[in-house]
Design a protein around this motif. Structure first.
Motif, PDB file in Angstrom:
ATOM      1  N   LEU A 166       0.974  -1.206  -0.027  1.00  0.00           N
ATOM      2  CA  LEU A 166      -0.033  -0.118  -0.037  1.00  0.00           C
ATOM      3  C   LEU A 166       0.954   1.234  -0.025  1.00  0.00           C
ATOM      4  O   LEU A 166       0.613   2.388  -0.551  1.00  0.00           O
ATOM      5  CB  LEU A 166      -0.978   0.049   1.340  1.00  0.00           C
ATOM      6  CG  LEU A 166      -1.881  -1.253   1.097  1.00  0.00           C
ATOM      7  CD1 LEU A 166      -2.689  -1.091   2.546  1.00  0.00           C
ATOM      8  CD2 LEU A 166      -3.067  -0.865   0.096  1.00  0.00           C
ATOM      9  N   SER A 167       1.968   1.222   0.844  1.00  0.00           N
ATOM     10  CA  SER A 167       2.817   2.362   0.836  1.00  0.00           C
ATOM     11  C   SER A 167       3.636   2.639  -0.640  1.00  0.00           C
ATOM     12  O   SER A 167       3.575   3.734  -1.016  1.00  0.00           O
ATOM     13  CB  SER A 167       4.089   2.098   1.753  1.00  0.00           C
ATOM     14  OG  SER A 167       4.907   3.209   2.061  1.00  0.00           O
ATOM     15  N   ILE A 168       3.911   1.595  -1.282  1.00  0.00           N
ATOM     16  CA  ILE A 168       4.365   1.694  -2.644  1.00  0.00           C
ATOM     17  C   ILE A 168       3.527   2.158  -3.542  1.00  0.00           C
ATOM     18  O   ILE A 168       3.731   3.126  -4.344  1.00  0.00           O
ATOM     19  CB  ILE A 168       5.094   0.607  -3.070  1.00  0.00           C
ATOM     20  CG1 ILE A 168       6.269  -0.062  -2.288  1.00  0.00           C
ATOM     21  CG2 ILE A 168       5.635   0.773  -4.376  1.00  0.00           C
ATOM     22  CD1 ILE A 168       6.850  -1.208  -2.571  1.00  0.00           C
ATOM     23  N   VAL A 169       2.356   1.795  -3.531  1.00  0.00           N
ATOM     24  CA  VAL A 169       1.223   2.355  -4.383  1.00  0.00           C
ATOM     25  C   VAL A 169       0.761   3.802  -3.984  1.00  0.00           C
ATOM     26  O   VAL A 169       0.783   4.446  -5.105  1.00  0.00           O
ATOM     27  CB  VAL A 169      -0.083   1.552  -4.103  1.00  0.00           C
ATOM     28  CG1 VAL A 169      -1.350   2.317  -4.776  1.00  0.00           C
ATOM     29  CG2 VAL A 169       0.288   0.055  -4.533  1.00  0.00           C
ATOM     30  N   GLN A 170       0.748   4.269  -2.844  1.00  0.00           N
ATOM     31  CA  GLN A 170       0.530   5.463  -2.515  1.00  0.00           C
ATOM     32  C   GLN A 170       1.761   6.387  -2.882  1.00  0.00           C
ATOM     33  O   GLN A 170       1.450   7.445  -3.575  1.00  0.00           O
ATOM     34  CB  GLN A 170       0.371   5.635  -0.658  1.00  0.00           C
ATOM     35  CG  GLN A 170       0.133   6.955  -0.351  1.00  0.00           C
ATOM     36  CD  GLN A 170       0.075   7.120   1.181  1.00  0.00           C
ATOM     37  OE1 GLN A 170       0.139   5.891   1.879  1.00  0.00           O
ATOM     38  NE2 GLN A 170      -0.191   8.325   1.780  1.00  0.00           N
ATOM     39  N   VAL A 171       3.079   6.234  -2.736  1.00  0.00           N
ATOM     40  CA  VAL A 171       4.051   7.016  -2.961  1.00  0.00           C
ATOM     41  C   VAL A 171       4.714   6.824  -4.191  1.00  0.00           C
ATOM     42  O   VAL A 171       5.547   7.893  -4.769  1.00  0.00           O
ATOM     43  CB  VAL A 171       5.164   7.102  -1.869  1.00  0.00           C
ATOM     44  CG1 VAL A 171       4.784   7.417  -0.755  1.00  0.00           C
ATOM     45  CG2 VAL A 171       5.889   5.525  -2.043  1.00  0.00           C
ATOM     46  N   VAL A 172       4.175   5.914  -5.112  1.00  0.00           N
ATOM     47  CA  VAL A 172       5.034   5.738  -6.390  1.00  0.00           C
ATOM     48  C   VAL A 172       4.057   5.655  -7.339  1.00  0.00           C
ATOM     49  O   VAL A 172       3.898   6.494  -8.373  1.00  0.00           O
ATOM     50  CB  VAL A 172       5.903   4.373  -6.489  1.00  0.00           C
ATOM     51  CG1 VAL A 172       6.245   4.119  -7.688  1.00  0.00           C
ATOM     52  CG2 VAL A 172       6.986   4.508  -5.667  1.00  0.00           C
ATOM     53  N   LEU A 173       2.984   4.538  -7.280  1.00  0.00           N
ATOM     54  CA  LEU A 173       2.056   4.630  -8.459  1.00  0.00           C
ATOM     55  C   LEU A 173       1.016   5.634  -8.641  1.00  0.00           C
ATOM     56  O   LEU A 173       0.879   5.983  -9.591  1.00  0.00           O
ATOM     57  CB  LEU A 173       1.347   3.135  -8.191  1.00  0.00           C
ATOM     58  CG  LEU A 173       2.199   1.823  -8.747  1.00  0.00           C
ATOM     59  CD1 LEU A 173       1.333   0.765  -8.498  1.00  0.00           C
ATOM     60  CD2 LEU A 173       3.008   2.105  -9.963  1.00  0.00           C
ATOM     61  N   VAL A 174       0.474   6.017  -7.556  1.00  0.00           N
ATOM     62  CA  VAL A 174      -0.622   7.065  -7.518  1.00  0.00           C
ATOM     63  C   VAL A 174       0.363   8.358  -8.291  1.00  0.00           C
ATOM     64  O   VAL A 174      -0.463   9.211  -9.223  1.00  0.00           O
ATOM     65  CB  VAL A 174      -1.226   7.363  -6.479  1.00  0.00           C
ATOM     66  CG1 VAL A 174      -2.082   8.551  -6.068  1.00  0.00           C
ATOM     67  CG2 VAL A 174      -2.017   5.895  -5.750  1.00  0.00           C
ATOM     68  N   PRO A 175       1.353   8.858  -7.881  1.00  0.00           N
ATOM     69  CA  PRO A 175       1.915  10.084  -8.258  1.00  0.00           C
ATOM     70  C   PRO A 175       2.430   9.817  -9.736  1.00  0.00           C
ATOM     71  O   PRO A 175       2.127  10.844 -10.504  1.00  0.00           O
ATOM     72  CB  PRO A 175       3.143  10.378  -7.243  1.00  0.00           C
ATOM     73  CG  PRO A 175       2.713   9.487  -6.145  1.00  0.00           C
ATOM     74  CD  PRO A 175       1.887   8.397  -6.446  1.00  0.00           C
ATOM     75  N   ILE A 176       2.764   8.536 -10.130  1.00  0.00           N
ATOM     76  CA  ILE A 176       3.305   8.500 -11.340  1.00  0.00           C
ATOM     77  C   ILE A 176       1.952   8.552 -12.353  1.00  0.00           C
ATOM     78  O   ILE A 176       1.990   8.999 -13.421  1.00  0.00           O
ATOM     79  CB  ILE A 176       3.982   7.048 -11.653  1.00  0.00           C
ATOM     80  CG1 ILE A 176       5.416   7.213 -10.828  1.00  0.00           C
ATOM     81  CG2 ILE A 176       3.914   6.768 -13.220  1.00  0.00           C
ATOM     82  CD1 ILE A 176       6.078   6.116 -11.235  1.00  0.00           C
ATOM     83  N   ALA A 177       0.732   7.927 -11.965  1.00  0.00           N
ATOM     84  CA  ALA A 177      -0.237   7.687 -12.742  1.00  0.00           C
ATOM     85  C   ALA A 177      -0.811   9.340 -12.749  1.00  0.00           C
ATOM     86  O   ALA A 177      -1.231   9.398 -14.074  1.00  0.00           O
ATOM     87  CB  ALA A 177      -1.256   6.904 -11.877  1.00  0.00           C
ATOM     88  N   ALA A 178      -0.937  10.068 -11.754  1.00  0.00           N
ATOM     89  CA  ALA A 178      -1.141  11.441 -11.890  1.00  0.00           C
ATOM     90  C   ALA A 178      -0.514  12.236 -12.860  1.00  0.00           C
ATOM     91  O   ALA A 178      -1.050  12.926 -13.615  1.00  0.00           O
ATOM     92  CB  ALA A 178      -1.375  11.983 -10.559  1.00  0.00           C
ATOM     93  N   GLY A 179       0.684  11.956 -12.722  1.00  0.00           N
ATOM     94  CA  GLY A 179       1.683  12.683 -13.631  1.00  0.00           C
ATOM     95  C   GLY A 179       1.630  12.158 -15.101  1.00  0.00           C
ATOM     96  O   GLY A 179       1.356  13.020 -16.071  1.00  0.00           O
TER      97      GLY A 179
END
Length: 318
Positions: A166-179
């Protein structure tokens, strides 16, 4: 905007020197630096860096998976096999205490670092392959990284795989997806943003380094030389084994250079973030990631220069 773009180019070009300088500042003035940049903001900083990475991604970056599947699969397997196993071997050989061992294994279990794309360009490698590999290993990280940490460190420390996922999704995947969404639907905004992203990334990584180093300055004075040695060996052996793996599987010379850099350079900011959040009772666990962030930018720049000269010499001979 042009002036900011020039500043951004300067920051990206001299990232290695900047990283080393901020680490020294944090060591010399740990109290004021820690007060200004607590480790609690590490996740936020990494999220900003990952958002910037997302803005640079295009759908075409993932096409390399289909156009060069052999190189991509080789790179992904090498990334998630060579670096974790190297970390485990180094931890065993140097008999590292649990705190440092977890930190080294976290670095080894993380995906490729974003600066590998720049180093690949400087090394005259296959930039499209580098970007595609970084994107693929980063997307796989929420599953693969916690699993590797559990496998290699689970017998020594308690590893909460679900929380790490969940931490990796929050700080990596979500920001990358938003960008990525902004890049896709608002390309003009993305084009402007790309001009300053190297500067933003350098600032983010530098602040992460300062936060971790200042929080552990006293302990670093005693374990620093050992950590630096292990990190250097981890990184340099990653370059060598990445190149040899690519050569053994018959990849082209530019692909070998790319895989070598991609395997040796890790997303050490993520390792630092995970250590800070999930191993808070072991503060030294964040140190290998911070040291790796400084070292791999230095070694990457030097190595890319060596590879570039080698490529130029080979082209002249032809």
């Amino acid at each position: 905007m042009n002036a900011l773009g020039k500043i951004s180019d300067f920051a990206g070009k001299y990232m290695a020197i900047i990283a080393l300088a901020v680490a020294i500042i944090a060591m010399v003035f740990p109290g004021p630096v820690h007060a200004a940049i607590p480790t609690s903001i590490v996740n936020t900083l990494l999220g900003i860096v990952m958002f910037g990475m997302g803005m640079t991604l295009k759908l075409a970056d993932f096409k390399v998976v289909f156009t060069k599947p052999k190189a991509v699969i080789t790179g992904i397997v090498a990334q998630f096999v060579i670096m974790p196993l190297l970390a485990f071997v180094l931890v065993f050989v140097f008999q590292l205490p649990a705190e440092l061992a977890v930190g080294v294994i976290l670095v080894g279990a993380c995906p490729g670092g974003t600066s590998s794309n720049v180093m690949t360009y400087l090394a005259k490698g296959d930039v499209a392959l580098s970007v595609g590999m970084t994107a693929c290993t980063t997307v796989m990280a929420p599953i693969v990284t916690p699993a590797l940490v559990l496998l290699l460190a689970g017998q020594t420390v308690d590893v909460n795989v679900v929380n790490m996922f969940l931490s990796i999704v929050q700080v990596v995947l979500v920001p990358i997806a938003a960008g990525f969404v902004i890049s896709y639907f608002l390309p003009k905004v993305s084009e402007v943003g790309e001009k300053v992203l190297p500067f933003v990334s350098v600032i983010g990584i530098s602040l992460i380094i300062m936060a971790v180093v200042s929080a552990n300055a006293a302990k670093l004075l005693t374990v620093g030389p050992l950590v630096i040695l292990v990190v250097m060996l981890h990184n340099v052996c990653g370059y060598a084994l990445g190149y040899l793996a690519a050569r053994a599987l018959g990849l082209t010379k530019d692909q070998r250079r790319t895989l070598s850099i991609e395997v040796g350079m890790q997303n050490s900011g993520l390792a630092t973030s995970l250590a800070t959040v999930h191993f808070a009772t072991m503060p030294l666990a964040a140190v290998p990631g911070a040291v790796f962030s400084v070292w791999h930018n230095i070694s990457g720049a030097v190595y890319a220069n060596i590879l570039s000269r080698s490529a130029s010499d080979a082209s002249r001979e032809v």
